[in-house]
Design a protein around this motif. Structure first.
Motif, short mmCIF file in Angstrom:
data_model
loop_
_atom_site.label_atom_id
_atom_site.label_comp_id
_atom_site.label_asym_id
_atom_site.label_seq_id
_atom_site.Cartn_x
_atom_site.Cartn_y
_atom_site.Cartn_z
N ASP A 225 20.09 31.03 67.10
CA ASP A 225 19.09 30.84 66.04
C ASP A 225 19.52 29.86 64.95
O ASP A 225 18.82 29.70 63.95
CB ASP A 225 18.75 32.19 65.39
N GLY A 226 20.68 29.20 65.14
CA GLY A 226 21.12 28.20 64.15
C GLY A 226 21.71 28.81 62.88
O GLY A 226 22.16 28.08 62.00
N ARG A 227 21.69 30.14 62.76
CA ARG A 227 22.26 30.74 61.54
C ARG A 227 23.78 30.53 61.56
O ARG A 227 24.40 30.49 62.62
CB ARG A 227 21.95 32.23 61.45
N ALA A 228 24.34 30.38 60.36
CA ALA A 228 25.78 30.09 60.30
C ALA A 228 26.51 31.18 59.53
O ALA A 228 25.94 31.82 58.65
CB ALA A 228 26.00 28.73 59.65
N TYR A 229 27.76 31.35 59.89
CA TYR A 229 28.59 32.42 59.32
C TYR A 229 29.95 31.86 58.93
O TYR A 229 30.50 30.98 59.60
CB TYR A 229 28.77 33.55 60.36
N HIS A 230 30.46 32.43 57.86
CA HIS A 230 31.79 32.10 57.34
C HIS A 230 32.66 33.32 57.63
O HIS A 230 32.32 34.43 57.23
CB HIS A 230 31.63 31.85 55.83
N ILE A 231 33.74 33.10 58.35
CA ILE A 231 34.62 34.22 58.76
C ILE A 231 35.98 33.96 58.12
O ILE A 231 36.56 32.89 58.33
CB ILE A 231 34.72 34.27 60.30
N ALA A 243 30.59 36.60 56.79
CA ALA A 243 29.54 36.47 55.77
C ALA A 243 28.52 35.44 56.23
O ALA A 243 28.89 34.35 56.70
CB ALA A 243 30.15 36.05 54.44
N GLU A 244 27.25 35.78 56.07
CA GLU A 244 26.17 34.87 56.47
C GLU A 244 26.04 33.74 55.44
O GLU A 244 26.13 34.00 54.23
CB GLU A 244 24.88 35.68 56.53
N LEU A 245 25.79 32.53 55.93
CA LEU A 245 25.54 31.40 55.02
C LEU A 245 24.04 31.22 54.82
O LEU A 245 23.22 31.60 55.68
CB LEU A 245 26.15 30.11 55.58
N SER A 246 23.68 30.61 53.70
CA SER A 246 22.26 30.37 53.38
C SER A 246 21.68 29.33 54.36
O SER A 246 22.42 28.70 55.11
CB SER A 246 22.16 29.84 51.95
N ASP A 247 20.36 29.12 54.29
CA ASP A 247 19.71 28.20 55.22
C ASP A 247 20.33 26.80 55.20
O ASP A 247 20.44 26.15 56.22
CB ASP A 247 18.21 28.09 54.90
N ASN A 248 20.72 26.34 53.99
CA ASN A 248 21.31 24.99 53.93
C ASN A 248 22.83 25.00 54.12
O ASN A 248 23.48 23.96 54.01
CB ASN A 248 20.93 24.28 52.64
N TYR A 249 23.39 26.15 54.40
CA TYR A 249 24.83 26.36 54.65
C TYR A 249 25.72 26.14 53.41
O TYR A 249 26.94 26.10 53.52
CB TYR A 249 25.37 25.44 55.78
N LEU A 250 25.10 25.98 52.24
CA LEU A 250 25.91 25.62 51.07
C LEU A 250 26.35 26.81 50.24
O LEU A 250 27.11 26.66 49.28
CB LEU A 250 25.14 24.64 50.16
N SER A 251 25.83 28.00 50.57
CA SER A 251 26.25 29.18 49.81
C SER A 251 26.15 30.39 50.74
O SER A 251 25.74 30.26 51.90
CB SER A 251 25.37 29.36 48.58
N HIS A 252 26.51 31.55 50.20
CA HIS A 252 26.45 32.78 50.98
C HIS A 252 25.17 33.54 50.63
O HIS A 252 24.68 33.44 49.51
CB HIS A 252 27.67 33.66 50.67
N ILE A 302 26.77 39.49 66.08
CA ILE A 302 27.73 39.03 65.07
C ILE A 302 27.96 40.15 64.04
O ILE A 302 29.02 40.26 63.45
CB ILE A 302 27.24 37.72 64.40
N TRP A 303 26.96 41.00 63.86
CA TRP A 303 27.08 42.09 62.88
C TRP A 303 27.76 43.33 63.47
O TRP A 303 27.83 44.37 62.84
CB TRP A 303 25.68 42.48 62.35
N GLY A 304 28.24 43.21 64.69
CA GLY A 304 28.98 44.32 65.30
C GLY A 304 28.09 45.20 66.16
O GLY A 304 26.95 44.82 66.44
N PRO A 305 28.57 46.36 66.61
CA PRO A 305 29.90 46.88 66.31
C PRO A 305 31.01 46.09 67.02
O PRO A 305 30.85 45.74 68.20
CB PRO A 305 29.85 48.31 66.84
N TRP A 306 32.09 45.81 66.29
CA TRP A 306 33.22 45.07 66.83
C TRP A 306 34.25 46.04 67.39
O TRP A 306 34.49 47.10 66.80
CB TRP A 306 33.87 44.22 65.73
N GLN A 307 34.82 45.70 68.53
CA GLN A 307 35.91 46.52 69.05
C GLN A 307 37.12 45.65 69.37
O GLN A 307 36.97 44.44 69.60
CB GLN A 307 35.48 47.31 70.28
N GLN A 308 38.30 46.25 69.32
CA GLN A 308 39.53 45.48 69.55
C GLN A 308 40.02 45.68 70.97
O GLN A 308 39.88 46.77 71.54
CB GLN A 308 40.62 45.91 68.55
N HIS A 309 40.60 44.61 71.54
CA HIS A 309 41.16 44.64 72.90
C HIS A 309 42.60 44.12 72.84
O HIS A 309 43.00 43.51 71.85
CB HIS A 309 40.37 43.70 73.82
#
Ligand code: GAL
Length: 380
Positions: A225-231, A243-252, A302-309
């Motif tokens: 969907d083109g959404r961007a995330y800062h990890i 953390a999700e970035l805003s539509d223009n990717y310039l903020s959270h 992207i929002w989980g649930p995350w599991q470790q391997h």
């Protein structure tokens, strides 16, 4: 399996073990080096980096590191290539500020782990990086953002901040927002009470007003969907956040989650496997420039649930990630056979400029559907 063939052929052409002696470089490269040279024969000085594919050209952004010393003297370097093998130096994409010592990016600051995304809507290239302010060691723990109209830059610095001030993580139970952490129980680190307090959000609470700490980082643009995330590594490097970035990717946007509170994970790198609709995240432990055993996580969203391997590294050297630390996972275009390249830095703290680059194809195990990464044998 057939889709792996083009990837393997490509990887065989990559200069994983350095290039010929005829090339011109700053000083003789040590044997068994992971040093790579650019098309001018100069050392590729792009560390903790990431790659953007734009209109058939790969742009590699990374930390320019000085031969001696630690802090950033130039900025973020950029190289471009059409074949992932021959890299042309495109210059410093984001420069430190040399005229104003009060600038947040004044020469002597520390810029690390830059990543760039292209925003289709604004048609801008957006770079995020870890920023430490000049003369303050690693205490600022900020995320910086810069933009450009062209992939190679020049990038213009927008601002640097801690992340999402005033916002609670989506996955932190509400009762932990008001939980009291008595000072005498948490002043000593690594005790069982302290660990529990970290898990319950000790540092999230402490940093709520000014925003969460942000050090080692990557960006991820969801192909769906083109959404961007800062990890990024937050909470004193104890907990990763997405953390999700805003539509223009310039903020959270204020939406973020915590991953494995107290897990001490850094150097995050992520990819999505459409075959199993799985997000895979590889990270390192926190041992500074020393390599350690990689960590692997997965989630259906992207929002989980995350599991470790267990670590995905295989074969000799796997326990210490072959001497490297994750920085980025490069997805290859489907028409080239798809697949991913795991990129890692082989740090040389005595001369960070000469830190090496280790790129290894990711193999998805057909039986388990899980990633495996094995360093190829050295070519004679
Ligand atoms: C590492 C980190 C690097 C750099 C280094 C400084 O743990 O992954 O990006 O920050 O520490 O000591």
């Amino acid at each position: 399996m057939p889709h792996l063939l083009p990837l393997l052929l490509l990887l065989l052409c990559l200069p994983v073990y350095g290039q010929g002696p005829a090339a011109r470089h700053e000083r003789p490269l040590p044997p068994d080096t992971t040093a790579w040279l650019d098309t001018e024969g100069r050392y590729i000085n792009a560390h903790g980096g990431g790659i953007l594919l734009h209109k058939g050209t790969y742009y590699w952004f990374g930390e320019h590191r000085p031969e001696r010393g630690f802090a950033t003297t130039e900025g973020i370097n950029c190289y471009s290539s059409r074949d992932l093998k021959n890299w042309k130096h495109r210059g410093i994409a984001l420069s430190v500020c040399t005229t104003d010592t009060l600038s947040e990016i004044s020469r002597g600051c520390i810029m690390e782990r830059p990543k760039v995304l292209y925003n289709e809507e604004t048609r801008q290239f957006v770079m995020w990086f870890h920023l430490e302010l000049r003369g303050r060691g690693y205490e600022a723990a900020r995320a910086g953002v810069a933009v450009a109209d062209r992939p190679e830059g020049p990038y213009h610095f927008v601002r640097s901040t801690r992340v999402n001030p005033g916002q609670w993580p989506l996955n932190m139970p509400a009762e932990n927002r008001t939980r009291q952490f008595p000072a005498e129980e948490v002043k000593e680190w690594w005790t069982p009470q302290w660990r529990q307090a970290v898990e319950q959000g000790l540092f999230v609470q402490r940093d709520l007003q000014d925003g969460q700490m942000s050090r080692d980082m990557t960006l991820f643009q969801d192909p769906a969907d083109g959404r961007a995330y800062h990890i990024y590594s937050s909470e004193e490097n104890l907990t990763l956040h997405i953390a999700e970035l805003s539509d223009n990717y310039l903020s959270h946007t204020g939406r973020y989650i915590r991953l494995f509170p107290g897990g001490h994970n850094e150097a995050p790198a992520i990819f999505h496997d459409p075959a199993t609709s799985t997000y895979w995240l590889i990270a390192s432990g926190c041992t500074g420039w020393e390599p350690n055993e990689a960590r692997l996580f997965s989630a259906p969203s992207i929002w989980g649930p995350w599991q470790q391997h267990p670590s995905p590294m295989r074969g000799p050297g796997a326990k210490r990630t072959f001497g490297g630390q994750s920085t980025f996972i490069l997805p290859l275009p489907a028409k080239q056979g798809g697949g991913w390249i795991f990129m890692a830095d082989v740090w040389h703290p005595r001369s960070l400029m000469y830190s090496g680059h280790l790129w290894i194809p990711i193999r998805m195990n057909p039986e388990t559907g899980m990633p495996e990464i094995e360093r190829q044998k050295k070519k004679k």
